[in-house]
Every structure is written in structure tokens, then in C-alpha cells.
Design a protein around this motif. Sequence first.
Motif, PDB file in Angstrom:
ATOM      1  N   ASP A 137      -0.345  -6.675   5.660  1.00  0.00           N
ATOM      2  CA  ASP A 137       0.777  -6.478   4.605  1.00  0.00           C
ATOM      3  C   ASP A 137       1.677  -5.287   5.262  1.00  0.00           C
ATOM      4  N   ASP A 150      -4.782   1.163   3.556  1.00  0.00           N
ATOM      5  CA  ASP A 150      -4.960   0.259   2.193  1.00  0.00           C
ATOM      6  C   ASP A 150      -5.285  -1.075   2.696  1.00  0.00           C
ATOM      7  N   GLY A 151      -4.918  -1.737   3.600  1.00  0.00           N
ATOM      8  CA  GLY A 151      -5.292  -3.007   4.048  1.00  0.00           C
ATOM      9  C   GLY A 151      -6.700  -3.235   4.471  1.00  0.00           C
ATOM     10  N   GLU A 190      -8.886  -2.733   0.753  1.00  0.00           N
ATOM     11  CA  GLU A 190      -8.619  -3.882  -0.379  1.00  0.00           C
ATOM     12  C   GLU A 190      -9.948  -4.558  -0.356  1.00  0.00           C
ATOM     13  N   ARG A 192       4.067  -3.863   3.785  1.00  0.00           N
ATOM     14  CA  ARG A 192       4.464  -2.790   2.898  1.00  0.00           C
ATOM     15  C   ARG A 192       3.245  -1.953   2.809  1.00  0.00           C
ATOM     16  N   ARG A 193       2.130  -2.196   3.285  1.00  0.00           N
ATOM     17  CA  ARG A 193       1.052  -1.121   2.753  1.00  0.00           C
ATOM     18  C   ARG A 193       0.430  -0.614   4.183  1.00  0.00           C
ATOM     19  N   THR A 194      -0.222   0.504   4.025  1.00  0.00           N
ATOM     20  CA  THR A 194      -0.741   1.073   5.227  1.00  0.00           C
ATOM     21  C   THR A 194      -2.010   0.501   5.634  1.00  0.00           C
ATOM     22  N   TYR A 247       1.611   2.408   9.023  1.00  0.00           N
ATOM     23  CA  TYR A 247       1.875   1.145   9.000  1.00  0.00           C
ATOM     24  C   TYR A 247       1.849   0.256   9.944  1.00  0.00           C
TER      25      TYR A 247
END
Length: 252
Positions: free
Chosen positions: A100, A107-108, A111, A102-104, A144
Motif C-alpha cells: 500500500d 506497517d505493511g 499487518e 500510503r503505508r510504510t 514508504y
Amino acid sequence: MVPVLQVEHLRKVFPVDDRRTLLAVDDVSFSVAAGEKVAIIGESGSGKTTIARMVARLTDVTAGRIFLQGTDITQLTGRKLREHYRHMQLVFQSPADSFDPRRTLGDGIAEGLRNFGWQKEAAWQEMERLLGLCGLEAGIAAHYPHEVSGGQCQRAAIARALALRPKLLLLDEATSALDVTVQADILALLARLQRELSLAYLFICHDIALVQDFCDRVLVMHEGRIVEEGTPDEVIGAPQQAYTQRLIDSVL
């Protein structure tokens, strides 16, 4: 021993229009044993990526069965399919597109762990461990996808794929978007991870030279069918089919 992956008489027909259909995969059967590296090679349109998408259950099968660690997953949906997904993960051709934007990267990767019940702090610590396992500094988690190189992003994608400790990785042209030097680095990483974690790989590739020293077994696809299979030495050193010889001549 039950194979990690068993594919039986797989077939896929795509509608073209009201009257025409396209037979993309025609009666394909093969298996991948625990810790084995199997390549499916062939030209664009040969059916190899369609097989990967069916195995991953991203594309429904027209006929045939898919077994993951002995369980028939061909028709599973919802929670039942999700329970088995942890045993099989994908690494795509374009790593930046698989995250994504929009996410670091951190985070990816975290998740997937959070989705399977990991607490936030524990998931973050595990994410950093996975980055290190894949040769990346923990600080890259704050970046990112567009802020890192293609090779770094693919390493992060591999780290994400390992998060749930799968038994099988599906690698769909996972090195084809990288330059030759980075390709070699990623293959060396995958080879090390396979040894350390006893992973099995299904390696989708169009380049027979790339899999020569990497895979244990090679399946050659042409017009939706497996036309030849064997060890890399057997397939490359003594091809039995004219199509396989043309593939070899195009890269060697």
C-alpha cells in the motif's frame, strides 16, 4: 510424506466473448515436496502465471484439484481458506505495487501478524527481526515503498511473506523487474532462507538460465501444458522437446 503442494489435472478456461473461450491451462499435474524448489518456465502466455494464481486461489479453477499440505483447498472460501493461507504466501513481480503506497513498509509487514492475533508491540518486534533476516536494517521500516530501491522493496516483500512462517512461497517472476546484479542477490537470499527455514518454492519464471543453479526441478510449459520436466541438468543439458531447446537457445 505428503507433498506441501499437490496439483491434480488442473484446467482453466477463460471466456473471450459470447462464442469463444481460451484454454489457458490444460490438464496440469505436479507436486512440490517439503523443502523443494520447483520452477515453472515458459514464454509469456504459456499458462504459468495462471497456474500460480489458481494455486494461490486468486483465480478459480475450471477443473482439477489443489492440495496444500494434504488439504483440498480448491473450493475453500472465507475463514477456512484464510486459515490455510498462512501456509502459503506470494511474492510478486513488482514489489512496490504489492505494498500500500500510503503505508510504510513496516506497517505493511506487521499487518499480517496483527491480522492473525499478534499484539502491536510484538508484531513490530517480529517485523524488525524479519527485516534483519532478509538483510535489511530496521530503519527501513519507516520508509514508504517508493522511497527504497527495487531490491530493498523485494527483500521487504519477502520478509512480509515470511511473517506467518509459511511452508510454501509462490514466487511469480519475483526477480524479473530487477537488474542482473540485484537478481543474483535476491536468489542468494532465497537460497539461504530455503536452507535455514526448510521452505518450499514454486518459482514462476520465463528465464531458463535464471533457474539453472537455483531450482531442484524444472517444469516447462507450452500452450497450457507441461511438455517437459526434470532436473535443471536434464532439461537444459539434454532437452527432449524442440520448444525447450528454443527456450534454451534464446538465453544461453
